[in-house]
Design a protein around this motif. Sequence first.
Motif, short mmCIF file in Angstrom:
data_model
loop_
_atom_site.label_atom_id
_atom_site.label_comp_id
_atom_site.label_asym_id
_atom_site.label_seq_id
_atom_site.Cartn_x
_atom_site.Cartn_y
_atom_site.Cartn_z
N ASP A 82 2.35 1.74 -3.50
CA ASP A 82 1.38 2.24 -4.49
C ASP A 82 1.16 3.73 -4.32
N MET A 83 1.03 4.17 -3.11
CA MET A 83 0.81 5.59 -2.85
C MET A 83 2.02 6.40 -3.26
N GLU A 125 -6.37 -1.32 0.79
CA GLU A 125 -5.59 -1.31 -0.45
C GLU A 125 -6.51 -1.21 -1.67
N CYS A 162 1.80 8.37 5.73
CA CYS A 162 1.21 7.03 5.62
C CYS A 162 1.77 6.09 6.73
N LEU A 222 0.83 -1.21 0.00
CA LEU A 222 0.00 0.00 0.00
C LEU A 222 0.86 1.25 0.00
N ASP A 259 -9.51 0.07 -1.69
CA ASP A 259 -10.07 1.44 -1.76
C ASP A 259 -9.06 2.41 -2.36
N CYS A 260 -7.83 2.25 -2.00
CA CYS A 260 -6.81 3.14 -2.59
C CYS A 260 -6.68 2.92 -4.10
N TYR A 275 -7.46 5.63 -7.02
CA TYR A 275 -6.49 5.96 -8.07
C TYR A 275 -7.06 5.69 -9.47
#
Length: 611
Positions: free
Chosen positions: A14-15, A60, A31, A11, A62-63, A67
Amino acid sequence: MGKKGECYHSLQEDMMAFASPCCSVHMSSTCHTLLRELEQIWKDIGETEADKDRMLSELERDCLEAYRRKVEEAANRKACLHQSVAAKEAEVATLMAALGELNINSLIQPAKKSASLKEQLALVTPLIDDLRVKKDERVKQFADVKTQIDKITTEISGYSNIINAVSSLNLEDHDLSLRNLSEYQSHLRALQKEKAERIQKVLDCVNEVHSLCGVLGMNFGKTVSDVHPSLYEKSLGQSTNISASALESLEQAIFRLKTERKVRYQKLKDVAGLLFELWTLMDTTREEKSKLSRITSVHYSEAEVTEPGALSLEVIQQVSTEVKRLTKLKASRMKELVVKRRIELEDICYKNHIEPDPSTSADKSSAMIDSGLVDPCELLENIEAQINKAKDEALSRKDIMDRINWWLSACEEENWLEDYNQDYRRYSGGRGAHINLKRAEQARIKVTKIPVVVNTLINKTLAWEDEKQKLFIYDGVRLVSILEDYKVVRQQKEEAKKRARDQKKLHDMLLPEKESVYGSKPSPGRSSFRKANGYHANGNGSVTPSPHRNSMSCETPEFLTPRSNSVRHNGYFKEMRRFSTVPLNLVAMPKEDTVSFSSISGSDPESPPQG
């Protein structure tokens, strides 16, 4: 921590992948702090590892979903920007094509390679605005030209409704180039020229209609309004009709008016001719004629009659009424007119020594009119014909009449010369003697020409008779007979003079012998001489023929021409009428019976008319 740590690190990675380099450190710490805080909360709550893994997996997802949604929104925005740029470029291309400008690619293609979509859109937008303004101005120009074209076309075609020029233009597909605008303007100029020519033709036709209506006394407004109301009085917003149908209608109206003018002119000419004849016949005064002075237009040709009202129905009716009135008056005065025209005929015949027709004498004419045997109009026409005939004959006799007058004048001078030669005091130096002497010289020259003139006169008279196939009558006697008798009388007179001269010579030869035998005798006194020969003294030393001998009643007859006494002239020809029946001996006749005569008019010609 194995699976949970992997989720956590995945996670976080990815962010960080979507974070910009400038904010990646800050996002990583944030984060990490949030994850630790979340683990502490889960620990305090007492969540199981499975629940923690499940919730991290959901976090994850939802993120990723967030995106993915952002990516889709960004892609949609990119597509919209690209579509907007393409639409703008297409509009630019359309406007440039409509305006006839250069290809847009030459202006925006180099900058498009290195610019983003927003930059490309920002580059195209002001160009579109400029082209739209330019298009609006061009459309306005086209609309203005098209409006004028449609208006003139409408006037020329004669349609009543004017088409809206703007609505007739296709603003999307229409060619708005300068070339097309120039073609429209050229077409407009051609139509304006045609309109000007048609307007001039219409004005010329309207002016001609106005002139014809004025001459005919017709209502111009009504006449031209029947063709089209706009030709006389235009209302608000109404233009003059210049269509082909209007021109044709005007030409037809002009043709009708000209035809009417021709008919009226001929009618007025006919009645005016009758009126002029009646005026001459009735001796109409100038004041009465002035009331109809407008009819003098008939003396001109039809096209030259331009006076207003000259051919109006009122004028024609007025002339016709006057002709009817004078015709009735003529019928009541016909007898007087017949006598008057007969006197005119006799006067012409008297002046030209022609015998008038006895069938229309004044007494006979009056008797025939009173008895109703003849129509006075026919009798008057007969006398008119005789007058014309007498005038024609007088014209044909003029040359011979001039020679007759000269001959008569020469005979008068011959008689005067004989009396003058007998005056023994003619060479005295008294007052007036030189005048008589000069006249005697001219008389001798004139007398010597008499035989030639008489022969010429006979030849011309015979030629006239051969041409006319009738005798030349002078006061009822054939002129050739008069001239031939005159030649005989003149020959006898010359022979008598010759015998008298011979006797005088013989007497002069015998006188000395008588005187020697019987002695001489005293001569008669001067007074007895004058008395015996008819001479008298005029108080100035000269001696002239006495008035009695010359048949003149004036104090100084030697200054008068023989042509002043018409009585002696008529007496001579009355005496000549006896030549054909009675032999003449001019020597034995008294002087009063053989003197010649005066002429009708004019002074003595000094020489005879040339043949």
